[in-house]
Design a protein around this motif. Structure first.
Motif, short mmCIF file in Angstrom:
data_model
loop_
_atom_site.label_atom_id
_atom_site.label_comp_id
_atom_site.label_asym_id
_atom_site.label_seq_id
_atom_site.Cartn_x
_atom_site.Cartn_y
_atom_site.Cartn_z
N THR A 113 41.12 31.38 41.91
CA THR A 113 41.58 32.58 41.24
C THR A 113 42.16 33.53 42.27
O THR A 113 42.08 33.29 43.48
N TYR A 114 42.74 34.62 41.79
CA TYR A 114 43.24 35.65 42.70
C TYR A 114 42.12 36.58 43.13
O TYR A 114 41.23 36.90 42.34
N TYR A 115 42.21 37.00 44.36
CA TYR A 115 41.30 37.99 44.93
C TYR A 115 42.15 39.14 45.44
O TYR A 115 43.26 38.93 45.94
N ILE A 116 41.61 40.34 45.32
CA ILE A 116 42.27 41.54 45.84
C ILE A 116 41.38 42.09 46.95
O ILE A 116 40.19 42.34 46.73
N LYS A 149 35.47 48.89 56.67
CA LYS A 149 34.99 48.75 55.29
C LYS A 149 35.93 47.77 54.59
O LYS A 149 37.14 47.91 54.67
N LEU A 150 35.35 46.78 53.93
CA LEU A 150 36.13 45.74 53.28
C LEU A 150 35.60 45.53 51.87
O LEU A 150 34.41 45.32 51.67
N ARG A 151 36.51 45.58 50.90
CA ARG A 151 36.17 45.27 49.51
C ARG A 151 36.94 44.02 49.09
O ARG A 151 38.15 43.94 49.32
N ILE A 152 36.23 43.08 48.48
CA ILE A 152 36.86 41.89 47.92
C ILE A 152 36.57 41.88 46.42
O ILE A 152 35.41 41.97 46.00
N THR A 153 37.63 41.76 45.63
CA THR A 153 37.50 41.70 44.18
C THR A 153 37.95 40.34 43.67
O THR A 153 39.05 39.90 43.99
N GLY A 173 33.14 38.76 28.64
CA GLY A 173 33.77 40.07 28.57
C GLY A 173 35.05 40.14 29.36
O GLY A 173 35.33 39.30 30.22
N GLU A 174 35.81 41.15 29.05
CA GLU A 174 37.08 41.36 29.72
C GLU A 174 36.89 42.41 30.82
O GLU A 174 36.25 43.44 30.61
N MET A 175 37.41 42.13 32.00
CA MET A 175 37.27 43.07 33.12
C MET A 175 38.40 42.86 34.12
O MET A 175 39.01 41.79 34.15
N LYS A 176 38.65 43.88 34.91
CA LYS A 176 39.65 43.76 35.98
C LYS A 176 39.15 42.83 37.08
O LYS A 176 39.93 42.20 37.77
N GLY A 177 37.83 42.80 37.26
CA GLY A 177 37.27 41.95 38.30
C GLY A 177 35.87 42.38 38.67
O GLY A 177 35.37 43.39 38.20
N ALA A 178 35.26 41.59 39.53
CA ALA A 178 33.96 41.90 40.10
C ALA A 178 34.14 41.98 41.61
O ALA A 178 34.80 41.13 42.21
N SER A 179 33.55 43.02 42.23
CA SER A 179 33.80 43.28 43.64
C SER A 179 32.52 43.37 44.44
O SER A 179 31.46 43.73 43.91
N ILE A 180 32.66 43.08 45.72
CA ILE A 180 31.62 43.42 46.71
C ILE A 180 32.30 44.24 47.79
O ILE A 180 33.52 44.14 48.00
#
Length: 128
Positions: A27-30, A94-98, A106-113
């Motif tokens: 999948t795509y990650y942001i 600081k790094l965020r990966i979604t 459910g529908e969501m933009k994504g899950a992040s850490i």
């Protein structure tokens, strides 16, 4: 003096996850990165040698995202470690990966850490 470099919404297709299908389908990650370092020499000199190339940071992110992992925390930890190893003048990352399509109801933009870490510079820990 605080200076920051940002990489914002870096979109990468990769294959991370605990479920076997995540490692096959992908999948795509942001990714979003915030890096603290002193940029004032570069501000005066207009010389790439006086700064950190965000192209180099981007390359590290892409290289580490190619390595399959179960946990995004593991991927983020590797990215932060590699960036710090290459650029010792960084005081904080600081790094965020979604994950844009997590296998959940459910529908969501994504899950992040998000991981953040301060580094020792000249005997003191910056930004803590």
């Amino acid at each position: 003096m605080m200076s920051k470099i940002f990489l914002e919404d870096v979109k990468i297709y990769a294959y991370h996850g605990v479920l076997p299908e995540e490692n096959i389908i992908g999948t795509y990650y942001i990714l979003n990165a915030e890096i603290h370092t002193d940029l004032w020499d570069a501000a005066a000199s207009d010389d790439l040698n006086d700064t950190i190339s965000y192209a180099d940071i981007n390359e590290i992110i892409h290289d580490e995202m190619k390595i399959q992992s179960k946990l995004l925390e593991h991927v983020a930890g590797r990215i932060i470690t590699k960036i710090n190893e290459k650029f010792s003048q960084i005081s904080y990352i600081k790094l965020r990966i979604t994950k844009t399509s997590p296998p959940m109801k459910g529908e969501m933009k994504g899950a992040s850490i998000e991981l953040e870490k301060s580094f020792l510079l000249g005997g003191i820990i910056e930004n803590e």
